[in-house]
Write an enzyme that holds these catalytic residues in place. Structure first.
Site, mmCIF file in Angstrom:
data_model
loop_
_atom_site.group_PDB
_atom_site.id
_atom_site.type_symbol
_atom_site.label_atom_id
_atom_site.label_comp_id
_atom_site.label_asym_id
_atom_site.label_seq_id
_atom_site.Cartn_x
_atom_site.Cartn_y
_atom_site.Cartn_z
ATOM 1 N N GLY A 13 -38.494 13.702 10.013
ATOM 2 C CA GLY A 13 -38.990 13.895 11.384
ATOM 3 C C GLY A 13 -38.956 12.580 12.141
ATOM 4 N N ARG A 23 -33.949 -1.649 15.949
ATOM 5 C CA ARG A 23 -33.633 -2.884 16.688
ATOM 6 C C ARG A 23 -33.951 -4.120 15.844
ATOM 7 N NH1 ARG A 23 -37.136 -5.938 19.853
ATOM 8 N NH2 ARG A 23 -36.267 -7.014 21.667
ATOM 9 N N VAL A 26 -31.354 -4.506 13.040
ATOM 10 C CA VAL A 26 -30.055 -4.980 13.544
ATOM 11 C C VAL A 26 -30.139 -6.464 13.911
ATOM 12 C CG1 VAL A 26 -28.364 -4.738 15.416
ATOM 13 C CG2 VAL A 26 -29.316 -2.687 14.317
ATOM 14 N N ARG A 74 -32.448 16.287 8.358
ATOM 15 C CA ARG A 74 -32.896 16.594 7.003
ATOM 16 C C ARG A 74 -31.639 17.055 6.274
ATOM 17 N NH1 ARG A 74 -37.685 18.298 9.970
ATOM 18 N NH2 ARG A 74 -39.334 16.845 9.377
ATOM 19 N N ASP A 105 -41.960 10.044 3.118
ATOM 20 C CA ASP A 105 -41.793 9.891 1.670
ATOM 21 C C ASP A 105 -40.607 10.678 1.110
ATOM 22 O OD1 ASP A 105 -43.148 12.230 1.978
ATOM 23 O OD2 ASP A 105 -44.902 11.648 0.780
ATOM 24 N N GLY A 106 -40.202 11.762 1.787
ATOM 25 C CA GLY A 106 -38.977 12.463 1.383
ATOM 26 C C GLY A 106 -37.789 11.512 1.508
ATOM 27 N N THR A 127 -43.302 7.895 10.430
ATOM 28 C CA THR A 127 -43.709 9.293 10.597
ATOM 29 C C THR A 127 -45.025 9.309 11.347
ATOM 30 O OG1 THR A 127 -44.649 11.219 9.460
ATOM 31 C CG2 THR A 127 -44.547 9.215 8.178
ATOM 32 N N ILE A 128 -45.176 10.280 12.243
ATOM 33 C CA ILE A 128 -46.407 10.288 13.060
ATOM 34 C C ILE A 128 -47.638 10.661 12.239
ATOM 35 C CG2 ILE A 128 -45.168 10.851 15.194
ATOM 36 C CD1 ILE A 128 -46.474 13.705 14.918
ATOM 37 N N ASP A 129 -47.428 11.279 11.061
ATOM 38 C CA ASP A 129 -48.566 11.854 10.328
ATOM 39 C C ASP A 129 -49.458 10.842 9.609
ATOM 40 O OD1 ASP A 129 -47.658 14.260 11.148
ATOM 41 O OD2 ASP A 129 -47.002 14.980 9.193
ATOM 42 N N ASP A 131 -49.037 9.873 6.636
ATOM 43 C CA ASP A 131 -49.303 10.566 5.362
ATOM 44 C C ASP A 131 -48.630 9.908 4.164
ATOM 45 O OD1 ASP A 131 -46.702 11.153 6.055
ATOM 46 O OD2 ASP A 131 -46.832 13.281 5.622
ATOM 47 N N ARG A 164 -66.175 26.673 28.282
ATOM 48 C CA ARG A 164 -65.447 27.314 27.183
ATOM 49 C C ARG A 164 -65.443 26.451 25.917
ATOM 50 N NH1 ARG A 164 -60.132 29.162 30.581
ATOM 51 N NH2 ARG A 164 -60.813 31.273 31.054
ATOM 52 N N GLY A 172 -49.838 17.444 11.552
ATOM 53 C CA GLY A 172 -50.322 16.962 10.252
ATOM 54 C C GLY A 172 -50.318 18.115 9.283
ATOM 55 N N ARG A 173 -49.156 18.300 8.651
ATOM 56 C CA ARG A 173 -48.984 19.431 7.749
ATOM 57 C C ARG A 173 -49.842 19.271 6.501
ATOM 58 N NH1 ARG A 173 -42.786 20.627 7.011
ATOM 59 N NH2 ARG A 173 -42.940 18.404 7.325
ATOM 60 N N GLY A 187 -64.735 13.309 20.901
ATOM 61 C CA GLY A 187 -66.108 13.796 20.705
ATOM 62 C C GLY A 187 -66.104 15.266 20.299
ATOM 63 N N ALA A 188 -65.166 15.633 19.437
ATOM 64 C CA ALA A 188 -65.050 17.045 19.037
ATOM 65 C C ALA A 188 -66.301 17.495 18.278
ATOM 66 C CB ALA A 188 -63.816 17.219 18.164
HETATM 67 P P1 ADP Z 1 -39.709 12.778 5.492
HETATM 68 O O1 ADP Z 1 -38.841 11.606 5.175
HETATM 69 O O2 ADP Z 1 -40.227 12.737 6.891
HETATM 70 O O3 ADP Z 1 -40.767 13.002 4.433
HETATM 71 P P2 ADP Z 1 -38.169 15.019 4.406
HETATM 72 O O4 ADP Z 1 -39.106 15.318 3.293
HETATM 73 O O5 ADP Z 1 -37.620 16.165 5.176
HETATM 74 O O6 ADP Z 1 -38.786 14.068 5.519
HETATM 75 O O7 ADP Z 1 -36.966 14.175 3.775
HETATM 76 C C1 ADP Z 1 -35.932 13.670 4.605
HETATM 77 C C2 ADP Z 1 -34.627 13.671 3.866
HETATM 78 O O8 ADP Z 1 -34.707 12.788 2.733
HETATM 79 C C3 ADP Z 1 -34.234 14.998 3.244
HETATM 80 O O9 ADP Z 1 -33.661 15.869 4.158
HETATM 81 C C4 ADP Z 1 -33.196 14.537 2.226
HETATM 82 O O10 ADP Z 1 -31.977 14.209 2.854
HETATM 83 C C5 ADP Z 1 -33.838 13.258 1.710
HETATM 84 N N1 ADP Z 1 -34.607 13.571 0.501
HETATM 85 C C6 ADP Z 1 -35.821 14.154 0.406
HETATM 86 N N2 ADP Z 1 -36.198 14.327 -0.877
HETATM 87 C C7 ADP Z 1 -35.174 13.855 -1.637
HETATM 88 C C8 ADP Z 1 -34.928 13.755 -3.043
HETATM 89 N N3 ADP Z 1 -35.814 14.169 -3.941
HETATM 90 N N4 ADP Z 1 -33.750 13.204 -3.427
HETATM 91 C C9 ADP Z 1 -32.853 12.765 -2.533
HETATM 92 N N5 ADP Z 1 -33.015 12.837 -1.203
HETATM 93 C C10 ADP Z 1 -34.154 13.355 -0.739
HETATM 94 O O1 F6P Z 2 -43.295 14.339 11.553
HETATM 95 C C1 F6P Z 2 -44.181 15.055 10.731
HETATM 96 C C2 F6P Z 2 -44.367 16.398 11.286
HETATM 97 O O2 F6P Z 2 -44.655 16.207 12.610
HETATM 98 C C3 F6P Z 2 -45.422 17.301 10.664
HETATM 99 O O3 F6P Z 2 -46.735 17.100 11.088
HETATM 100 C C4 F6P Z 2 -44.894 18.655 11.045
HETATM 101 O O4 F6P Z 2 -45.348 19.666 10.200
HETATM 102 C C5 F6P Z 2 -43.436 18.484 10.907
HETATM 103 O O5 F6P Z 2 -43.166 17.124 11.176
HETATM 104 C C6 F6P Z 2 -42.633 19.369 11.761
HETATM 105 O O6 F6P Z 2 -41.316 18.908 11.772
HETATM 106 P P1 F6P Z 2 -40.070 19.745 12.285
HETATM 107 O O7 F6P Z 2 -40.526 20.619 13.387
HETATM 108 O O8 F6P Z 2 -39.109 18.706 12.695
HETATM 109 O O9 F6P Z 2 -39.614 20.514 11.101
#
Ligand code: ADP
Ligand code: F6P
Length: 322
Positions: A13, A23, A26, A74, A105-106, A127-129, A131, A164, A172-173, A187-188
């Site tokens: 994301g 930037r 680079v 992705r 982390d993906g 990432t904005i989350d 997380d 209301r 934030g999934r 102040g929720a």
């Molecule tokens: P984020 O980086 O925001 O957590 P994703 O979980 O969607 O987002 O991961 C982004 C990309 O990173 C995935 O589409 C994929 O290309 C790569 N990726 C994620 N998990 C793996 C993995 N276990 N091995 C290799 N590449 C990965």
């Molecule tokens: O960037 C993280 C996040 O905003 C999560 O909070 C949300 O669930 C997800 O991305 C949604 O991403 P997309 O709509 O790009 O699949």
């Protein structure tokens, strides 16, 4: 000695501040005598050869822009070992010895895999989350919170005019950080996050009733995306308490917009640090913020860490939002 070449990509994301990180990579790379390539659309760019050499002016006028000039994606394909080998071969064919991966982390798992395939990778948390367990801060979080609070302030105006209850879902999934900080700032009356178990009667209804008793007539409830069901909650509050309730899902508005100073500065620091690590020959590391300082960790260690929700801050919110 031949000139060192590195590349930079954004993945997963998007987040405001990613451009500032690109930037910084680079400019730092060129400053340290390297050739720097921009890879388009995440890991797909390495699979499709969608790569362009950058110069100092390629990244002019982007520090204040949301989104990512390198686009993001992705890539399911990149999760396969064969694709990772192919990407590493492509890097070798271009003379690219290191890659800076800006994402969540993906994306770091991808960076780990590419390092294992022979190309040094350094992750930068974007990432904005907020997380990512290994870092106190992720690029984009501050901008997203500021966007969310701006929206909640607007919602409050109309909730107040109508006496209301407004239920607002923020992103934030798996992480309640945006909800917690926005909830405090707004102040929720109640804040619902995936990390803390809750009971609607005790944690929402009773809190509204207690606040009503002190004369308050409008209420803001902030709910993290990972909890969801805001329309159901609005209906329940109407039936249970007889007050009008409206649900708003802020959604992707939180992912865009001009990055705050904090995001621009942290992204610049992290991008610089990533290049410094590649220049020193390191790979399989993530740039992180710990105790307010920019440092780095091994990716394997970073990915094995568990996130700790700020219960102290949650307690503060529950104590003062009455
Ligand atoms: P984020 O980086 O925001 O957590 P994703 O979980 O969607 O987002 O991961 C982004 C990309 O990173 C995935 O589409 C994929 O290309 C790569 N990726 C994620 N998990 C793996 C993995 N276990 N091995 C290799 N590449 C990965
Ligand atoms: O960037 C993280 C996040 O905003 C999560 O909070 C949300 O669930 C997800 O991305 C949604 O991403 P997309 O709509 O790009 O699949």
């Amino acid at each position: 000695m031949s000139q060192k070449s590195i590349a930079v990509l954004t993945s997963g994301g998007d987040a405001p501040g990613m451009n500032a990180a690109v930037r910084a990579v680079v400019r730092s790379g060129i400053n340290m005598g390297m050739k720097v390539y921009g890879v388009y659309r995440g890991y797909n760019g390495l699979l499709n050869g969608d790569v362009k050499e950058m110069n100092l002016r390629s990244v002019s006028e982007i520090i204040g822009n949301g989104g990512t000039m390198l686009y993001t994606a992705r890539s399911e394909e990149f999760k396969k070992k064969e694709a990772q080998e192919r990407a590493a071969d492509y890097c070798r064919s271009m003379g690219i010895s290191g890659v800076v991966v800006i994402g969540g982390d993906g994306s770091f798992r991808g960076a780990q895999a590419l390092t294992n395939a022979g190309i040094n990778c350094i992750g930068v948390p974007g990432t904005i989350d907020n997380d990512i367990a290994c870092s106190e801060y992720t690029v984009g979080f501050d901008t997203a919170m500021n966007t969310a609070i701006d929206m909640v302030d607007r919602i409050r105006d109309t909730a107040q005019s109508h006496d209301r209850c407004s239920i607002v879902e923020v992103m934030g999934r798996r992480c309640g950080d945006i909800a917690l900080q926005t909830g405090i700032s707004a102040g929720a009356t109640a804040i619902l996050v995936p990390e803390v178990e809750f009971n609607i009667e005790k944690d929402v209804i009773s809190r509204i009733i207690n606040t009503q008793k002190t004369g308050k007539k409008h209420f803001i409830i902030v709910v993290a995306e990972g909890v969801g069901k805001v329309n159901d909650l609005a209906k329940y509050i109407e039936q249970r308490l007889g007050i009008e309730a409206r649900a708003t899902i802020l959604g992707h508005v939180q992912r865009g917009g001009t990055p705050t100073v904090r995001d621009r500065v942290v992204a610049s620091q992290m991008g610089y640090k990533a290049v410094e690590l590649l220049n020193q020959g390191f790979g399989n590391r993530v740039v992180v913020m710990r105790d307010g300082k920019i440092t780095d960790l091994d990716i394997d260690e970073a990915l094995s860490m568990e996130r700790v929700f700020d219960m102290e801050l949650y307690k503060v919110a529950m104590t003062i939002s009455i």
